[in-house]
Design a protein around this motif. Structure first.
Motif, PDB file in Angstrom:
ATOM      1  N   ILE A 162       0.855  -1.191   0.000  1.00  0.00           N
ATOM      2  CA  ILE A 162       0.000   0.000   0.000  1.00  0.00           C
ATOM      3  C   ILE A 162       0.888   1.236   0.000  1.00  0.00           C
ATOM      4  N   THR A 163       0.662   2.105  -0.966  1.00  0.00           N
ATOM      5  CA  THR A 163       1.369   3.386  -1.004  1.00  0.00           C
ATOM      6  C   THR A 163       0.586   4.383  -0.148  1.00  0.00           C
ATOM      7  N   GLU A 164       1.078   4.615   1.068  1.00  0.00           N
ATOM      8  CA  GLU A 164       0.374   5.463   2.032  1.00  0.00           C
ATOM      9  C   GLU A 164       0.896   6.902   1.943  1.00  0.00           C
ATOM     10  N   ILE A 165      -0.035   7.863   2.012  1.00  0.00           N
ATOM     11  CA  ILE A 165       0.303   9.294   1.972  1.00  0.00           C
ATOM     12  C   ILE A 165       0.352   9.828   3.406  1.00  0.00           C
ATOM     13  N   ILE A 166       1.521  10.355   3.764  1.00  0.00           N
ATOM     14  CA  ILE A 166       1.732  10.915   5.098  1.00  0.00           C
ATOM     15  C   ILE A 166       1.773  12.437   4.989  1.00  0.00           C
ATOM     16  N   LYS A 167       0.905  13.097   5.799  1.00  0.00           N
ATOM     17  CA  LYS A 167       0.836  14.568   5.791  1.00  0.00           C
ATOM     18  C   LYS A 167       1.667  15.115   6.944  1.00  0.00           C
ATOM     19  N   SER A 168       2.435  16.155   6.654  1.00  0.00           N
ATOM     20  CA  SER A 168       3.262  16.783   7.690  1.00  0.00           C
ATOM     21  C   SER A 168       3.198  18.298   7.534  1.00  0.00           C
ATOM     22  N   ASN A 169       3.298  19.017   8.684  1.00  0.00           N
ATOM     23  CA  ASN A 169       3.290  20.483   8.696  1.00  0.00           C
ATOM     24  C   ASN A 169       4.701  20.998   8.976  1.00  0.00           C
ATOM     25  N   ASN A 170       5.097  21.986   8.208  1.00  0.00           N
ATOM     26  CA  ASN A 170       6.401  22.627   8.426  1.00  0.00           C
ATOM     27  C   ASN A 170       6.260  24.126   8.173  1.00  0.00           C
ATOM     28  N   LEU A 171       7.372  24.857   8.204  1.00  0.00           N
ATOM     29  CA  LEU A 171       7.335  26.318   8.046  1.00  0.00           C
ATOM     30  C   LEU A 171       6.780  26.745   6.693  1.00  0.00           C
ATOM     31  N   SER A 172       7.025  25.974   5.681  1.00  0.00           N
ATOM     32  CA  SER A 172       6.550  26.345   4.339  1.00  0.00           C
ATOM     33  C   SER A 172       5.115  25.912   4.090  1.00  0.00           C
ATOM     34  N   GLY A 173       4.509  25.244   5.031  1.00  0.00           N
ATOM     35  CA  GLY A 173       3.132  24.796   4.868  1.00  0.00           C
ATOM     36  C   GLY A 173       3.020  23.287   5.002  1.00  0.00           C
ATOM     37  N   LYS A 174       2.002  22.749   4.364  1.00  0.00           N
ATOM     38  CA  LYS A 174       1.772  21.311   4.415  1.00  0.00           C
ATOM     39  C   LYS A 174       2.546  20.620   3.300  1.00  0.00           C
ATOM     40  N   SER A 175       3.050  19.463   3.639  1.00  0.00           N
ATOM     41  CA  SER A 175       3.742  18.646   2.642  1.00  0.00           C
ATOM     42  C   SER A 175       3.279  17.205   2.776  1.00  0.00           C
ATOM     43  N   PHE A 176       3.393  16.492   1.683  1.00  0.00           N
ATOM     44  CA  PHE A 176       2.933  15.106   1.642  1.00  0.00           C
ATOM     45  C   PHE A 176       4.070  14.222   1.136  1.00  0.00           C
ATOM     46  N   SER A 177       4.190  13.056   1.743  1.00  0.00           N
ATOM     47  CA  SER A 177       5.211  12.097   1.332  1.00  0.00           C
ATOM     48  C   SER A 177       4.582  10.719   1.227  1.00  0.00           C
ATOM     49  N   ALA A 178       5.104   9.933   0.285  1.00  0.00           N
ATOM     50  CA  ALA A 178       4.596   8.579   0.060  1.00  0.00           C
ATOM     51  C   ALA A 178       5.464   7.570   0.799  1.00  0.00           C
ATOM     52  N   VAL A 179       4.817   6.664   1.515  1.00  0.00           N
ATOM     53  CA  VAL A 179       5.511   5.636   2.286  1.00  0.00           C
ATOM     54  C   VAL A 179       4.946   4.279   1.893  1.00  0.00           C
ATOM     55  N   ALA A 180       5.835   3.323   1.649  1.00  0.00           N
ATOM     56  CA  ALA A 180       5.407   1.971   1.293  1.00  0.00           C
ATOM     57  C   ALA A 180       5.032   1.202   2.550  1.00  0.00           C
ATOM     58  N   ASN A 181       3.825   0.693   2.578  1.00  0.00           N
ATOM     59  CA  ASN A 181       3.311  -0.081   3.713  1.00  0.00           C
ATOM     60  C   ASN A 181       3.072  -1.512   3.238  1.00  0.00           C
ATOM     61  N   ARG A 182       3.727  -2.469   3.850  1.00  0.00           N
ATOM     62  CA  ARG A 182       3.642  -3.862   3.413  1.00  0.00           C
ATOM     63  C   ARG A 182       2.946  -4.722   4.459  1.00  0.00           C
ATOM     64  N   LEU A 183       2.017  -5.565   3.968  1.00  0.00           N
ATOM     65  CA  LEU A 183       1.250  -6.457   4.835  1.00  0.00           C
ATOM     66  C   LEU A 183       1.326  -7.877   4.276  1.00  0.00           C
ATOM     67  N   ARG A 184       1.212  -8.859   5.167  1.00  0.00           N
ATOM     68  CA  ARG A 184       1.080 -10.261   4.774  1.00  0.00           C
ATOM     69  C   ARG A 184      -0.193 -10.802   5.409  1.00  0.00           C
ATOM     70  N   THR A 185      -1.080 -11.324   4.568  1.00  0.00           N
ATOM     71  CA  THR A 185      -2.380 -11.738   5.072  1.00  0.00           C
ATOM     72  C   THR A 185      -2.944 -12.836   4.189  1.00  0.00           C
ATOM     73  N   HIS A 186      -3.996 -13.471   4.701  1.00  0.00           N
ATOM     74  CA  HIS A 186      -4.744 -14.451   3.918  1.00  0.00           C
ATOM     75  C   HIS A 186      -6.023 -13.846   3.355  1.00  0.00           C
ATOM     76  N   SER A 187      -6.587 -12.884   4.040  1.00  0.00           N
ATOM     77  CA  SER A 187      -7.822 -12.238   3.581  1.00  0.00           C
ATOM     78  C   SER A 187      -7.798 -10.782   4.015  1.00  0.00           C
ATOM     79  N   ILE A 188      -8.483  -9.936   3.231  1.00  0.00           N
ATOM     80  CA  ILE A 188      -8.437  -8.499   3.485  1.00  0.00           C
ATOM     81  C   ILE A 188      -9.698  -7.851   2.931  1.00  0.00           C
ATOM     82  N   LYS A 189     -10.150  -6.768   3.622  1.00  0.00           N
ATOM     83  CA  LYS A 189     -11.284  -5.958   3.170  1.00  0.00           C
ATOM     84  C   LYS A 189     -10.827  -4.505   3.078  1.00  0.00           C
ATOM     85  N   ILE A 190     -11.174  -3.859   1.981  1.00  0.00           N
ATOM     86  CA  ILE A 190     -10.786  -2.460   1.753  1.00  0.00           C
ATOM     87  C   ILE A 190     -12.021  -1.681   1.326  1.00  0.00           C
ATOM     88  N   ARG A 191     -12.182  -0.491   1.951  1.00  0.00           N
ATOM     89  CA  ARG A 191     -13.350   0.334   1.633  1.00  0.00           C
ATOM     90  C   ARG A 191     -12.930   1.796   1.590  1.00  0.00           C
TER      91      ARG A 191
END
Length: 763
Positions: free
Chosen positions: A659-688
């Protein structure tokens, strides 16, 4: 005492050293030391077997070298050499005109030693030991059985039939590749008439058993001058002699040789002695298997071809009628209602009770020639109520088709339910369909769909399961130009990404990597070669030979979990869709449009960055497969589920979710967004999607299997339809929800797609 000429040992020594060099080169390739000429990759094994085809007398030399290399690999603990060497040896032994009893015994003893090794070595060793035990008593038996089954020759002692079906997707492969494969498969069937194949079986059996006392030239001339009925008579005599000797418990090889000698002299009794010197070995070709090539254009095309293989319609049936019969077929009633079927029922005085199960068996039904008047007078039952078979009968047949390593026998349940052993004895499967899939992961995704559909059909009404042995094979083929539409919907379209299954099989089985994965780019090159005599010499022989070797020797399955996905759409009126996938599920989130959002709202909208807010609920797989349910919310721009692990030692029945997760952060120049790779191992999953913003879904990297305006998905391992049926029946008579009780304990729960390789997974 006569002394042989001095040059004879020299020639034999040269042949032996040349073959030893070829075998050692083949083994170095298994270690990763590839030849300087990349075009030789994948052709080393083929050239070795072609060597003995051209010089049949060298077969014993090759088998002897391979036995020595096997024994050396065992002593040096080079286990990764054993299975490739053993497959190469057995194929040479089957094709050889004659192998000495001592050499055959050495191979048999080595196969028995393999029983002390772990899987898959012990499995392959046991299979080959059983075959060699019969071959030692009745030489030529393996060749005979292979020709009879592959050519569908009629034989009561060995009534088995095989056919190779090659399926290719015309939208994934170029027209040039499809045309080349069609011409190659057609050329492979030339000069393979039943008469020729019967003659091959007779000559090979005589030469393998009588050796020096067989006049091959005279035998060939005698069979050529005979009418077809006599050739078939002597063929049946030879088959009965060989099968009889191979099936006897305490059979004697000398008695078998004496019986074949009687047949040999009786066959040549009407001829004068031949001029060919006795004792000269002559090569007997091993005919190519019965191969048919199909362009996969219909969803149920695989099932239709299998039905026609089991119960072929007469050629007098018109194409329109054939298509209508198959389209209206409900698995049980196909050929019985065809006017060309031998089992057509006629009646003058009706004694029909109106119950389908009271109908007479096929053996009691009269055989009447086809005619228009007979068709008009035939009695038909329409609109009646069909009495369904009992649940126990259906489950017994389903169990016969749901064979898996973990399946346990059910003698106690049989006794408890009052079922005799005879009534539930498994039906012997006399037909084997070998399905070869040419292409990349996308055609394997279609195969998973077709296989799931076939299993559901069999659950509703059993037809193919008790009669057909189904084997799947995969040859990766990738063209140089990726599908641009697929690139837009499914990002993973590189050559390596499109062949993840083949890549996994190559890592798990080095012999598959050496012989099959090398065809990935070789087939397109051969198909686009300019027309020339050398081109036809290579393609017409090489491709069909490699396919024949793969389907004959690749008998160890690697089972892949099929996953079920339920798709919910943004429109509440639209029914949810259910589908399956084998390799990958990927999503594409819509890009944010901040100007539109600001225009639609009077208040100040705080933008959360790109992507969509999602709620993810999954079962986390921990140490020792402990399962823990986890729920989380995040913002994502992309999500990819991989069912094929990157490493062969990882578990196959597990989803790797990126999952490519978007992380929001606040700094002096305003809001910035960075992409972080989130990895899971599962047998079943629900996404909405919590924002009710729809996204796009793509299955198995195939743009034709894309779903749009999706709001939610549920992914879990696909259950075997027969298991679901039995569970439904069990819950009807149970007050509490039971898990795996009764017959459910003995049935496979998950739907697995087996793809054959030479060794399976070598740990």
């Amino acid at each position: 005492e006569l002394v042989p000429p001095a040059h004879v040992p020299l020639v034999s020594s040269e042949v032996e050293s040349d073959m030893l060099r070829r075998v050692r080169t083949l083994l170095r390739e298994l270690d990763g030391h590839h030849s300087a000429f990349q075009c030789d990759r994948g052709m080393l094994r083929w050239t070795l077997h072609k060597k003995i085809d051209q010089n049949p007398s060298d077969s014993s030399i090759l088998v002897g070298i391979l036995v020595k290399e096997l024994e050396r690999a065992e002593r040096g603990d080079y286990r990764h050499y054993i299975i490739p060497l053993l497959h190469t040896l057995m194929y040479a032994l089957i094709k050889a005109p004659c192998i000495s009893e001592d050499l055959c015994s050495r191979v048999y003893d080595f196969c028995k030693k393999m029983l002390t090794l772990p899987k898959p070595f012990c499995t392959i060793g046991l299979d080959y030991a059983a075959r060699l035990k019969m071959e030692r008593i009745a030489p030529g038996m393996l060749y005979q059985r292979m020709v009879i089954s592959e050519q569908s020759l009629k034989s009561d002692p060995y009534p088995y039939q095989e056919k190779v079906f090659i399926f290719a997707d015309p939208e994934l492969l170029s027209k040039a590749i499809c045309n080349a494969l069609v011409s190659d498969t057609e050329a492979a069937q030339v000069s393979q008439s039943p008469r020729t194949c019967m003659s091959y079986v007779i000559i090979h059996a005589m030469q393998a058993s009588l050796v020096k006392g067989c006049d091959i030239g005279g035998l060939k001339r005698s069979l050529q001058d005979m009418p077809m009925s006599e050739v078939e008579h002597w063929f049946q005599q030879v088959v009965m002699a060989v099968e009889g000797a191979g099936s006897e418990v305490n059979a004697d090889r000398s008695q078998h040789v004496a019986r074949l000698e009687e047949i040999y002299h009786a066959l040549l009794s009407s001829m004068s002695a031949g001029n060919t010197p006795l004792g000269e070995l002559q090569g007997i070709p091993l005919p190519n298997p019965n191969i048919s090539f199909h362009l996969w254009t219909e969803d149920d095309q695989l099932w239709k071809e299998l039905v026609l293989f089991i119960r072929p319609l007469s050629q007098s049936c018109e194409p329109d009628m054939l298509s209508q019969e198959l389209d209206n077929f409900e698995i049980h009633d196909i050929i019985s209602d065809c006017e060309c079927c031998k089992e057509t029922r006629f009646s003058v005085l009706s004694t029909d009770s109106g119950i389908e199960r009271d109908l007479p068996t096929a053996a009691e039904e009269p055989v009447v020639p086809c005619s228009t008047e007979a068709e008009q007078s035939r009695l038909q039952r329409k609109g009646g109520i069909k009495k369904r078979a009992s649940p126990l009968d259906s489950v017994a047949l389903l169990q016969a088709g749901c064979s898996s390593p973990g399946l346990r026998p059910v003698p106690k349940l049989r006794r408890r339910l009052g079922i005799t052993e005879e009534s539930t004895a498994p039906v012997q499967k006399r037909h084997t369909a070998r399905i070869v899939l040419l292409g990349d992961d996308r055609i394997l995704g279609r195969l998973a769909q077709a296989y799931h559909s076939l299993r559901k059909r069999e659950t509703r009404r059993v037809f193919l399961t008790p009669k057909l042995n189904l084997q799947f094979y995969h040859i990766p083929v990738v063209t140089g130009q990726p599908n641009m539409l697929a690139t837009a919907n499914c990002p993973a379209t590189g050559h390596e990404e499109l062949c993840e299954v083949a890549g996994y099989l190559g890592k798990a089985d080095p012999w598959y990597e050496s012989n099959i994965n090398t065809l990935c780019h070789m087939i397109p090159k051969l198909a686009t070669m300019p027309s020339s005599p050398s081109k036809h010499l290579v393609t017409d022989v090489f491709l069909t030979d490699v396919i024949a070797y793969y389907v004959r020797m690749g008998i160890q399955p690697v089972c892949f979990q099929v996953y079920a996905v339920k798709v919910f759409f943004n429109d509440p009126a639209q029914e949810p869709a259910e589908d399956v996938f084998l390799t990958e599920l990927c999503t594409r989130m819509p890009e944010s449009n901040p100007h539109r959002e600001l225009a639609m709202s009077k208040k100040k909208v705080t933008l959360d960055g790109p992507g969509v807010d999602l709620t993810v609920t999954y079962k986390k797989v921990g140490v020792s497969d402990r399962v823990k349910e986890v729920a989380m919310s995040l913002r994502s721009t992309a999500l990819v589920m991989k069912a094929i692990p990157a490493d062969e030692i990882e578990e196959l029945v597990c989803l790797n979710v990126n999952i490519t997760e978007i992380i929001k952060s606040n700094n002096l120049s305003g809001k910035s967004f960075s992409a972080v790779a989130n990895r899971l191992r599962t047998h079943s999953i629900k996404i909405r999607s919590t924002e009710q913003r729809p996204f796009t879904l793509c299955l198995d990297k195939d743009s034709r299997r894309a779903y749009r305006n999706v709001i939610s998905i549920e992914v879990s391992p696909c259950l075997e339809p027969s298991y679901c049926l039995q569970k439904t029946r069990t819950l009807k008579f149970s007050l509490h929800e039971a898990e795996d009780v009764g017959l459910m304990k003995y049935m496979p729960k998950s739907l697995l797609l087996p793809i054959n390789t030479f060794a399976g997974v070598i740990q």
